[in-house]
Design an enzyme around this catalytic site. Structure first.
Site, PDB file in Angstrom:
ATOM      1  N   ASP A 180       0.892  -1.152   0.000  1.00  0.00           N
ATOM      2  CA  ASP A 180       0.000   0.000   0.000  1.00  0.00           C
ATOM      3  C   ASP A 180       0.932   1.205   0.000  1.00  0.00           C
ATOM      4  OD1 ASP A 180      -1.587   2.201   0.603  1.00  0.00           O
ATOM      5  OD2 ASP A 180      -2.966   1.044   1.855  1.00  0.00           O
ATOM      6  N   HIS A 181       1.052   1.867  -1.160  1.00  0.00           N
ATOM      7  CA  HIS A 181       2.109   2.883  -1.270  1.00  0.00           C
ATOM      8  C   HIS A 181       1.912   4.043  -0.292  1.00  0.00           C
ATOM      9  CE1 HIS A 181      -0.850   4.607  -4.158  1.00  0.00           C
ATOM     10  NE2 HIS A 181      -0.396   5.752  -3.704  1.00  0.00           N
ATOM     11  N   HIS A 243      -6.057   2.606   1.437  1.00  0.00           N
ATOM     12  CA  HIS A 243      -5.345   3.775   1.966  1.00  0.00           C
ATOM     13  C   HIS A 243      -6.047   4.407   3.171  1.00  0.00           C
ATOM     14  CE1 HIS A 243      -3.298   3.139  -1.689  1.00  0.00           C
ATOM     15  NE2 HIS A 243      -4.014   3.912  -2.465  1.00  0.00           N
TER      16      HIS A 243
END
Length: 494
Positions: A180-181, A243
């Site tokens: 999950d960047h 996110h």
């Protein structure tokens, strides 16, 4: 100067000819190399359907990092570590050829059998690739084998469970790194330090002192060329399931007994488990969805969602979601966690705003009959990075009174010139075996269970889908969601 750990590994990229590899992965790996965070004991093997060669992938790597301001000698040394193999993910022979190449490179670069398999391609092949890597012996090595997976990890809880079963048959949970960047962003990782490293915050981090928490992630762009993907996901699956809920978990978790990957993830899982389940009938009360219409963006007219490419003319896909999560545990009961995310909004920003409660008997308010501004802690995640704290101070002049005073810490100065981007940090963490900032399967499953209730209530109809003007901060229902609790969205413009 601290000794930098230089991992020895071979990174195998499935989808090496794609956009993600060119825009994010190649520049990130180069930055690690440029900063001497990689030794010469590494290699990158690119896989794809195109009939490329080693020379072609090296040319493409050079193009992708051309803007990085590099010296030619360093760049040439770097790209010589890249190799390419035309690959069919459904053909067993391709896996045998890959294993042969990896064995050669293990010996050439002395990487001790360490292998990372990065899935930078369509998720429908994740399970096939994982099972074939195991069945064809590619994971049989004296070193570690790790699997890195990009989102989306399924499109609902049942598809995510099926995918996880396929992957788990080939890789242990400790070796599965779900990216999950957002978790690679500097200030998202800084949430733990702000909370647990400051005596003025952690004792106040509960329902006795905090009235609500607001998390906003807004974009000015529309769906651009991702219309086909977005029609299947929408803002709920694209942003909230991963996110936004990850940020909720970081903000709501109890302090871990130590800063260890397993302990941190354990506390995040407990926080997600504590989020109150809502029924399908309650979705309308707790969540708002919207779809952008035409409007003005930076003075230019822009089309609405229904006029974008690859969008169904009667689409009910949401491009905006606002919602309220309630956490039922001793720390947070009664405190709403508000989230909102959307496209074509007035500003590009990701911010967390913590609103503290007013004093129950404020003598200053009684004396001056002057409404005090709530104390606010703002964590700026992007595009700027930093922390702001709004306090009340004395208004200048003989009459007194109060005025909000903002104290700012900006994390964008010279000290952070060499701060790694999200992908750079996460790739390096994976090479070191640090899973702290990757999502555990339990987090994924719990998130999908929460999201499925909402998506099922919205499925197949346009009820309560509000249109909002491009260039605004979303539909009116988003403001009403907070107003009925006696709150308002705090401005996020800098």
């Amino acid at each position: 100067m601290n000794q930098i750990e230089e991992p020895k590994t071979i990174l195998v990229i499935f989808g090496a000819t794609g956009d993600l590899a060119k825009r994010k992965l190649y520049p990130s790996i180069y930055n690690l190399y440029k900063k001497d965070m990689l030794s010469d004991n590494f290699a990158v093997v690119g896989l794809g359907r195109k009939p490329w060669t080693n020379e072609i992938i090296r040319e493409n790597v050079q193009k992708s990092i051309q803007s990085e301001g590099n010296d030619e000698e360093k760049l040439n040394d770097f790209k010589d570590h890249f190799y390419y193999l035309p690959f069919d993910v459904t053909n067993k022979q391709s896996y045998h050829e890959l294993d042969e190449l990896l064995n050669q490179l293990d010996e050439q670069y002395q990487t001790e059998g360490n292998r990372i398999f990065y899935m930078a391609m369509a998720p429908e092949f994740f399970g096939t690739i994982a099972s074939q890597l195991k069945s064809e012996g590619v994971t049989e090595t004296k070193g570690y084998t790790r699997l890195v997976i990009e989102k989306p990890f399924g499109h609902n809880v049942s598809s995510a469970q099926q995918l996880n079963e396929e992957i788990s048959a080939a890789f242990a949970e400790k070796d599965i790194y779900r990216i999950d960047h957002y978790l690679g962003k500097q200030m998202v990782q800084n949430i733990e330090v702000i909370r647990f490293g400051n005596a003025i915050f952690e004792p106040l981090w509960n329902n006795r002192y905090i009235s609500n928490i607001q998390i906003t992630s807004s974009e000015t762009l529309g769906v651009e060329d991702r219309g086909g993907y977005y029609e299947k996901s929408g803002a709920l699956r694209d942003m909230v399931q991963n996110h936004m809920l990850q940020m909720v978990a970081l903000l709501a978790m109890d302090p871990p007994i130590k800063l260890d990957p397993d302990e941190i993830r354990s506390e995040k899982i407990k926080a997600l488990r504590s989020i109150k389940n809502i029924s399908t009938d309650e979705v309308q009360e707790h969540f708002v969805r919207g779809q952008y219409g035409p409007g003005l963006q930076n003075g230019n007219e822009v089309p609405g969602y229904l006029s974008e490419n690859n969008i169904a003319p009667n689409s009910h896909t949401e491009t905006f979601v606002a919602g309220k999560f309630m956490i039922e545990n001793h720390r947070w009961v009664g405190v709403p966690f508000y989230i909102r995310t959307g496209k074509r909004m007035s500003v590009k920003s990701t911010k967390i705003i913590v609103q503290f409660k007013d004093l129950p008997m404020n003598i200053y308010y009684n004396k001056n009959k002057d409404e005090l501004h709530p104390n606010l802690l703002t964590i700026h995640i992007q595009p700027d990075e930093g922390v702001s704290l709004v306090l009340n101070g004395k208004k200048q002049g003989p009459n007194g009174g109060s005025i909000p005073v903002q104290l700012d810490y900006n994390n964008n100065g010279e000290s952070t010139v060499n701060t790694p981007e999200g992908y750079e940090r996460l790739i390096y963490d994976c090479m070191k075996g640090d899973a702290t900032n990757f999502t555990h399967w339990d987090e994924v499953e719990l998130s999908w269970k929460l999201i499925d209730t909402i998506s099922n209530a919205w499925e197949g109809n346009g009820n309560n889908l509000e249109t909002y003007e491009s260039g605004s901060m979303g539909p009116k229902g988003s403001d009403a969601l907070l107003a009925k609790d006696g709150f308002k969205w705090w401005p996020i413009e800098d």
